[in-house]
Scaffold this motif. Structure first.
Motif, PDB file in Angstrom:
ATOM      1  N   CYS A   7       0.834  -1.204   0.000  1.00 22.96           N
ATOM      2  CA  CYS A   7       0.000   0.000   0.000  1.00 22.96           C
ATOM      3  C   CYS A   7       0.871   1.256   0.000  1.00 22.96           C
ATOM      4  CB  CYS A   7      -0.913   0.024   1.227  1.00 22.96           C
ATOM      5  SG  CYS A   7      -2.112  -1.296   1.231  1.00 22.96           S
ATOM      6  N   ARG A   8       1.964   1.204   0.759  1.00 27.19           N
ATOM      7  CA  ARG A   8       2.868   2.368   0.813  1.00 27.19           C
ATOM      8  C   ARG A   8       3.420   2.663  -0.578  1.00 27.19           C
ATOM      9  NH1 ARG A   8       8.119   2.391   0.732  1.00 27.19           N
ATOM     10  NH2 ARG A   8       8.420   0.240   1.426  1.00 27.19           N
ATOM     11  N   LYS A   9       3.872   1.608  -1.279  1.00 31.36           N
ATOM     12  CA  LYS A   9       4.443   1.815  -2.614  1.00 31.36           C
ATOM     13  C   LYS A   9       3.382   2.338  -3.583  1.00 31.36           C
ATOM     14  CE  LYS A   9       8.063  -1.529  -1.843  1.00 31.36           C
ATOM     15  NZ  LYS A   9       8.247  -2.993  -1.746  1.00 31.36           N
ATOM     16  N   LYS A  10       2.153   1.809  -3.440  1.00 35.41           N
ATOM     17  CA  LYS A  10       1.075   2.298  -4.302  1.00 35.41           C
ATOM     18  C   LYS A  10       0.856   3.788  -4.107  1.00 35.41           C
ATOM     19  CE  LYS A  10      -1.857  -1.698  -5.042  1.00 35.41           C
ATOM     20  NZ  LYS A  10      -2.993  -2.397  -4.440  1.00 35.41           N
ATOM     21  N   LYS A  11       1.052   4.253  -2.879  1.00 29.87           N
ATOM     22  CA  LYS A  11       0.877   5.680  -2.587  1.00 29.87           C
ATOM     23  C   LYS A  11       2.117   6.486  -2.978  1.00 29.87           C
ATOM     24  CE  LYS A  11      -3.228   5.790  -0.833  1.00 29.87           C
ATOM     25  NZ  LYS A  11      -4.283   6.676  -1.305  1.00 29.87           N
ATOM     26  N   GLY A  12       3.144   5.799  -3.472  1.00 33.87           N
ATOM     27  CA  GLY A  12       4.373   6.487  -3.882  1.00 33.87           C
ATOM     28  C   GLY A  12       5.173   7.061  -2.727  1.00 33.87           C
ATOM     29  N   LEU A  13       5.084   6.403  -1.571  1.00 35.26           N
ATOM     30  CA  LEU A  13       5.819   6.891  -0.392  1.00 35.26           C
ATOM     31  C   LEU A  13       7.041   6.007  -0.121  1.00 35.26           C
ATOM     32  CD1 LEU A  13       2.799   7.421   2.040  1.00 35.26           C
ATOM     33  CD2 LEU A  13       4.213   9.232   1.070  1.00 35.26           C
ATOM     34  N   THR A  14       8.130   6.615   0.351  1.00 37.20           N
ATOM     35  CA  THR A  14       9.259   5.822   0.831  1.00 37.20           C
ATOM     36  C   THR A  14       9.010   5.496   2.298  1.00 37.20           C
ATOM     37  OG1 THR A  14      10.479   7.752   1.593  1.00 37.20           O
ATOM     38  CG2 THR A  14      10.857   7.061  -0.688  1.00 37.20           C
ATOM     39  N   GLN A  15       9.765   4.545   2.842  1.00 34.30           N
ATOM     40  CA  GLN A  15       9.631   4.221   4.276  1.00 34.30           C
ATOM     41  C   GLN A  15       9.877   5.469   5.117  1.00 34.30           C
ATOM     42  OE1 GLN A  15      12.181   0.912   5.307  1.00 34.30           O
ATOM     43  NE2 GLN A  15      10.659  -0.581   4.646  1.00 34.30           N
ATOM     44  N   GLN A  16      10.889   6.235   4.696  1.00 38.72           N
ATOM     45  CA  GLN A  16      11.241   7.463   5.417  1.00 38.72           C
ATOM     46  C   GLN A  16      10.069   8.451   5.441  1.00 38.72           C
ATOM     47  OE1 GLN A  16      14.123   8.147   7.105  1.00 38.72           O
ATOM     48  NE2 GLN A  16      13.171  10.069   7.730  1.00 38.72           N
ATOM     49  N   GLN A  17       9.423   8.618   4.268  1.00 41.84           N
ATOM     50  CA  GLN A  17       8.304   9.564   4.191  1.00 41.84           C
ATOM     51  C   GLN A  17       7.130   9.118   5.056  1.00 41.84           C
ATOM     52  OE1 GLN A  17       8.091   9.395  -0.093  1.00 41.84           O
ATOM     53  NE2 GLN A  17       8.748  11.532  -0.318  1.00 41.84           N
ATOM     54  N   LEU A  18       6.841   7.809   4.987  1.00 40.98           N
ATOM     55  CA  LEU A  18       5.745   7.284   5.806  1.00 40.98           C
ATOM     56  C   LEU A  18       6.063   7.484   7.295  1.00 40.98           C
ATOM     57  CD1 LEU A  18       3.064   5.778   6.067  1.00 40.98           C
ATOM     58  CD2 LEU A  18       4.327   3.632   5.994  1.00 40.98           C
ATOM     59  N   ALA A  19       7.321   7.204   7.643  1.00 44.59           N
ATOM     60  CA  ALA A  19       7.745   7.354   9.041  1.00 44.59           C
ATOM     61  C   ALA A  19       7.551   8.792   9.510  1.00 44.59           C
ATOM     62  CB  ALA A  19       9.211   6.945   9.186  1.00 44.59           C
ATOM     63  N   GLU A  20       7.908   9.752   8.648  1.00 40.66           N
ATOM     64  CA  GLU A  20       7.776  11.154   9.039  1.00 40.66           C
ATOM     65  C   GLU A  20       6.308  11.545   9.211  1.00 40.66           C
ATOM     66  OE1 GLU A  20      10.035  13.431   6.194  1.00 40.66           O
ATOM     67  OE2 GLU A  20      11.912  12.564   6.950  1.00 40.66           O
ATOM     68  N   LEU A  21       5.452  11.021   8.324  1.00 39.62           N
ATOM     69  CA  LEU A  21       4.018  11.329   8.438  1.00 39.62           C
ATOM     70  C   LEU A  21       3.459  10.836   9.773  1.00 39.62           C
ATOM     71  CD1 LEU A  21       2.750  10.499   4.837  1.00 39.62           C
ATOM     72  CD2 LEU A  21       2.745  12.729   5.952  1.00 39.62           C
ATOM     73  N   LEU A  22       4.029   9.740  10.279  1.00 37.94           N
ATOM     74  CA  LEU A  22       3.496   9.140  11.502  1.00 37.94           C
ATOM     75  C   LEU A  22       4.298   9.515  12.736  1.00 37.94           C
ATOM     76  CD1 LEU A  22       2.779   5.592  10.116  1.00 37.94           C
ATOM     77  CD2 LEU A  22       1.057   7.151  11.014  1.00 37.94           C
ATOM     78  N   ASN A  23       5.374  10.297  12.520  1.00 41.17           N
ATOM     79  CA  ASN A  23       6.228  10.660  13.653  1.00 41.17           C
ATOM     80  C   ASN A  23       6.888   9.456  14.315  1.00 41.17           C
ATOM     81  OD1 ASN A  23       6.728  13.331  14.224  1.00 41.17           O
ATOM     82  ND2 ASN A  23       4.589  13.648  14.862  1.00 41.17           N
ATOM     83  N   VAL A  24       7.290   8.493  13.495  1.00 44.29           N
ATOM     84  CA  VAL A  24       8.032   7.354  14.049  1.00 44.29           C
ATOM     85  C   VAL A  24       9.357   7.257  13.286  1.00 44.29           C
ATOM     86  CG1 VAL A  24       5.973   6.064  14.714  1.00 44.29           C
ATOM     87  CG2 VAL A  24       6.951   5.714  12.455  1.00 44.29           C
ATOM     88  N   SER A  25      10.233   6.365  13.728  1.00 49.06           N
ATOM     89  CA  SER A  25      11.508   6.212  13.032  1.00 49.06           C
ATOM     90  C   SER A  25      11.296   5.334  11.799  1.00 49.06           C
ATOM     91  CB  SER A  25      12.531   5.555  13.954  1.00 49.06           C
ATOM     92  OG  SER A  25      12.130   4.233  14.234  1.00 49.06           O
ATOM     93  N   ASN A  26      12.168   5.472  10.793  1.00 49.33           N
ATOM     94  CA  ASN A  26      11.965   4.602   9.626  1.00 49.33           C
ATOM     95  C   ASN A  26      12.316   3.149   9.955  1.00 49.33           C
ATOM     96  OD1 ASN A  26      14.656   5.108   9.727  1.00 49.33           O
ATOM     97  ND2 ASN A  26      14.929   5.574   7.552  1.00 49.33           N
ATOM     98  N   ARG A  27      13.061   2.960  11.055  1.00 47.02           N
ATOM     99  CA  ARG A  27      13.323   1.586  11.505  1.00 47.02           C
ATOM    100  C   ARG A  27      12.028   0.910  11.946  1.00 47.02           C
ATOM    101  NH1 ARG A  27      17.397   1.012  16.072  1.00 47.02           N
ATOM    102  NH2 ARG A  27      15.718  -0.289  16.814  1.00 47.02           N
ATOM    103  N   ALA A  28      11.143   1.717  12.569  1.00 45.98           N
ATOM    104  CA  ALA A  28       9.853   1.165  13.009  1.00 45.98           C
ATOM    105  C   ALA A  28       9.063   0.703  11.790  1.00 45.98           C
ATOM    106  CB  ALA A  28       9.072   2.208  13.786  1.00 45.98           C
ATOM    107  N   VAL A  29       9.031   1.542  10.748  1.00 47.63           N
ATOM    108  CA  VAL A  29       8.282   1.185   9.537  1.00 47.63           C
ATOM    109  C   VAL A  29       8.880  -0.078   8.919  1.00 47.63           C
ATOM    110  CG1 VAL A  29       7.653   1.931   7.212  1.00 47.63           C
ATOM    111  CG2 VAL A  29       7.622   3.578   9.090  1.00 47.63           C
ATOM    112  N   SER A  30      10.204  -0.109   8.864  1.00 52.80           N
ATOM    113  CA  SER A  30      10.868  -1.268   8.281  1.00 52.80           C
ATOM    114  C   SER A  30      10.533  -2.542   9.064  1.00 52.80           C
ATOM    115  CB  SER A  30      12.374  -1.001   8.244  1.00 52.80           C
ATOM    116  OG  SER A  30      13.088  -2.185   8.281  1.00 52.80           O
TER     117      SER A  30
END
Ligand SMILES: [Zn+2]
Length: 204
Positions: free
Chosen positions: A13-36
């Protein structure tokens, strides 16, 4: 609940929205390690993040928890299944927490007694005796505080008068009389003071 399936679904779903892990992490205020970690199925997103995450990904929370898009006809059965599963998990979690409370309470009390015993009956220089007693006190106090904290957040207290379920304040926990886990505290809803029982979040 299949964490790996959910992880793959989040990633898709993230890729469909054209977001990187980093971008998603920033939107949610979490670390990109959490997303990963979510995407690799190592972790589930925290419950408090699920709504925001599904909004960003353009899916429902149910779909997120199922790890797939849901057809309208399946929707309600799936939603119910997931809810029941979540409640079961929550109950197990609370049971573990309350067991931990006993373990911490018991082991800190035993340590306290042993240290005080040694300090009282064994021959030793005064400053070591004082040090032992201080250590015993600290272990005991920290143990009690942890045990109380766990007891406060695991499940709820149920008012014996109006059946309202609530989490008492730390101050109430510290200064209330109790017999086991039944406490004499004031209900925030009906304001009556009575013996309130500890109950789990969900009925089993
Ligand atoms: Zn009440």
């Amino acid at each position: 609940m299949n964490q790996e399936k959910i992880g793959v679904f989040i990633s898709e779903c993230r890729k469909k929205k054209g977001l990187t892990q980093q971008q998603l992490a920033e939107l949610l205020n979490v670390s990109n390690r959490a997303v990963s970690k979510w995407e690799r199925g190592k972790n589930l997103p925290d419950a408090s993040l699920m709504l925001e995450l599904s909004k960003i990904l353009g899916i429902s929370v149910n779909e997120l928890l199922n790890g797939e898009k849901i057809l309208k006809s399946d929707y309600f059965t799936k939603a119910e299944d997931r809810l029941i599963e979540l409640q079961k998990k929550n109950n197990e979690y609370e049971k573990t927490l309350l067991l931990l409370e006993y373990v911490i309470g018991f082991s800190s009390s035993i340590t306290f007694i042993i240290l005080i015993y040694i300090a009282s009956y064994l021959d030793m220089p005064v400053f070591i005796r004082v040090l032992l007693i201080l250590t015993a006190l600290i272990i005991f106090i920290v143990g009690c505080m942890y045990a109380l904290r766990i007891e406060r957040i695991a499940g709820y207290y149920e008012c014996s008068k109006c059946k309202h379920k609530f989490i008492p304040t730390s101050k109430q926990m510290l200064f209330s009389m109790h017999m086991g886990r039944t406490r004499y505290i004031k209900c925030p809803k009906c304001k009556q003071v009575s013996w309130n029982k500890k109950v789990k979040s969900n009925k089993e």
